[in-house]
Design a protein around this motif. Sequence first.
Motif, short mmCIF file in Angstrom:
data_model
loop_
_atom_site.label_atom_id
_atom_site.label_comp_id
_atom_site.label_asym_id
_atom_site.label_seq_id
_atom_site.Cartn_x
_atom_site.Cartn_y
_atom_site.Cartn_z
N TYR A 122 23.72 -5.76 -5.18
CA TYR A 122 22.71 -5.71 -4.13
C TYR A 122 21.69 -4.62 -4.46
CZ TYR A 122 25.22 -8.98 -1.20
OH TYR A 122 25.82 -10.12 -0.70
N TYR A 123 20.41 -5.00 -4.35
CA TYR A 123 19.32 -4.10 -4.66
C TYR A 123 18.43 -3.90 -3.44
CZ TYR A 123 20.40 -5.38 -9.51
OH TYR A 123 21.02 -5.59 -10.71
N CYS A 124 17.97 -2.68 -3.23
CA CYS A 124 16.93 -2.48 -2.24
C CYS A 124 15.59 -2.35 -2.95
CB CYS A 124 17.21 -1.29 -1.34
SG CYS A 124 17.09 0.32 -2.12
N ALA A 125 14.54 -2.66 -2.20
CA ALA A 125 13.20 -2.64 -2.76
C ALA A 125 12.22 -2.15 -1.70
CB ALA A 125 12.81 -4.04 -3.24
N ALA A 126 11.10 -1.58 -2.16
CA ALA A 126 10.10 -1.04 -1.24
C ALA A 126 8.70 -1.42 -1.71
CB ALA A 126 10.21 0.49 -1.18
N ARG A 127 7.80 -1.59 -0.75
CA ARG A 127 6.39 -1.79 -1.07
C ARG A 127 5.55 -1.16 0.03
NH1 ARG A 127 3.21 -6.85 -1.09
NH2 ARG A 127 1.67 -5.44 -0.16
N TYR A 128 4.40 -0.66 -0.36
CA TYR A 128 3.48 -0.07 0.60
C TYR A 128 3.02 -1.15 1.58
CZ TYR A 128 -0.80 1.84 2.55
OH TYR A 128 -1.78 2.25 3.41
N SER A 129 3.08 -0.83 2.86
CA SER A 129 2.61 -1.77 3.88
C SER A 129 2.48 -1.08 5.22
CB SER A 129 3.60 -2.94 4.02
OG SER A 129 3.22 -3.79 5.09
N ARG A 181 16.45 0.30 9.62
CA ARG A 181 15.92 1.46 8.91
C ARG A 181 15.85 2.64 9.86
NH1 ARG A 181 10.47 -0.12 6.54
NH2 ARG A 181 10.25 2.13 6.14
N ASP A 182 15.91 3.83 9.28
CA ASP A 182 15.74 5.07 10.02
C ASP A 182 14.64 5.85 9.29
OD1 ASP A 182 15.85 7.60 11.13
OD2 ASP A 182 18.02 7.56 11.36
N ASN A 183 13.44 5.80 9.82
CA ASN A 183 12.32 6.45 9.14
C ASN A 183 12.45 7.97 9.11
OD1 ASN A 183 11.22 3.97 8.55
ND2 ASN A 183 9.64 4.06 10.13
N ALA A 184 13.18 8.52 10.04
CA ALA A 184 13.40 9.97 10.04
C ALA A 184 14.32 10.40 8.90
CB ALA A 184 13.99 10.41 11.37
N LYS A 185 15.16 9.47 8.45
CA LYS A 185 16.11 9.78 7.37
C LYS A 185 15.70 9.14 6.04
CE LYS A 185 20.13 10.32 10.37
NZ LYS A 185 21.52 9.87 10.67
N ASN A 186 14.55 8.47 6.02
CA ASN A 186 14.08 7.81 4.79
C ASN A 186 15.14 6.87 4.22
OD1 ASN A 186 11.78 9.28 5.10
ND2 ASN A 186 12.01 10.52 3.26
N GLY A 223 10.33 10.37 -2.82
CA GLY A 223 9.13 10.27 -3.64
C GLY A 223 8.08 9.33 -3.09
N LEU A 224 8.26 8.85 -1.87
CA LEU A 224 7.26 8.01 -1.23
C LEU A 224 7.26 8.29 0.26
CD1 LEU A 224 9.18 5.78 0.29
CD2 LEU A 224 9.08 4.59 -1.87
N THR A 225 6.17 7.88 0.92
CA THR A 225 6.09 8.03 2.38
C THR A 225 6.79 6.84 2.99
OG1 THR A 225 3.97 9.16 2.10
CG2 THR A 225 4.56 8.41 4.32
N PHE A 226 8.05 7.03 3.29
CA PHE A 226 8.93 5.92 3.65
C PHE A 226 8.39 5.12 4.82
CE2 PHE A 226 12.83 3.70 3.44
CZ PHE A 226 13.30 3.49 4.73
N ARG A 227 7.82 5.79 5.81
CA ARG A 227 7.44 5.10 7.04
C ARG A 227 6.28 4.13 6.84
NH1 ARG A 227 5.13 10.14 7.41
NH2 ARG A 227 2.91 10.20 7.88
N ILE A 228 5.60 4.16 5.71
CA ILE A 228 4.54 3.18 5.46
C ILE A 228 4.91 2.25 4.31
CG2 ILE A 228 2.64 4.48 6.48
CD1 ILE A 228 1.88 5.42 3.67
N HIS A 229 6.20 2.03 4.19
CA HIS A 229 6.69 1.07 3.20
C HIS A 229 7.59 0.06 3.87
CE1 HIS A 229 5.15 3.89 0.26
NE2 HIS A 229 5.34 2.97 -0.67
N ALA A 230 7.33 -1.22 3.62
CA ALA A 230 8.25 -2.26 4.02
C ALA A 230 9.43 -2.26 3.05
CB ALA A 230 7.56 -3.61 4.01
#
Length: 126
Positions: free
Chosen positions: A94-101, A72-77, A26-33
């Motif tokens: 343990y939690y993972c988190a994402a932000r646009y960057s 991270r593997d941006n091809a596999k999100n 649901g997000l563009t993984f490669r532009i998220h830290a």
Amino acid sequence: QVQLVESGGGLVQAGGSLRLSCAASGLTFRIHAMGWFRQAPGTEREFVAAISWSGLNTRYADSVLGRFTISRDNAKNTAYLQMNSLKPEDTAVYYCAARYSTSSRTYYGRNEYDYWGQGTQVTVSS
């Protein structure tokens, strides 16, 4: 709808290893830290590790430096947290988190992240 789904937690003896995964949709993984945090009972959620969108920059909490590796593997999100030489004090959810960057930054503040997973339990026995 953005979803982050953690997996790979479990019970391990002290000195053992686990690899956590965080699958994003649901997000563009490669532009998220991405970041990993953890929370033990009765404590605040704390920073563990972070990685920039490109994977070129990483940051670690002092308590895990040299034992944990974020990738991270941006091809596999998907983002990963390889945890070696585990200690009982690593026991937490343990939690993972994402932000646009699109910068080379890594982020270690809880309020710097936009999206969170539901968490995966890691228990390290002594």
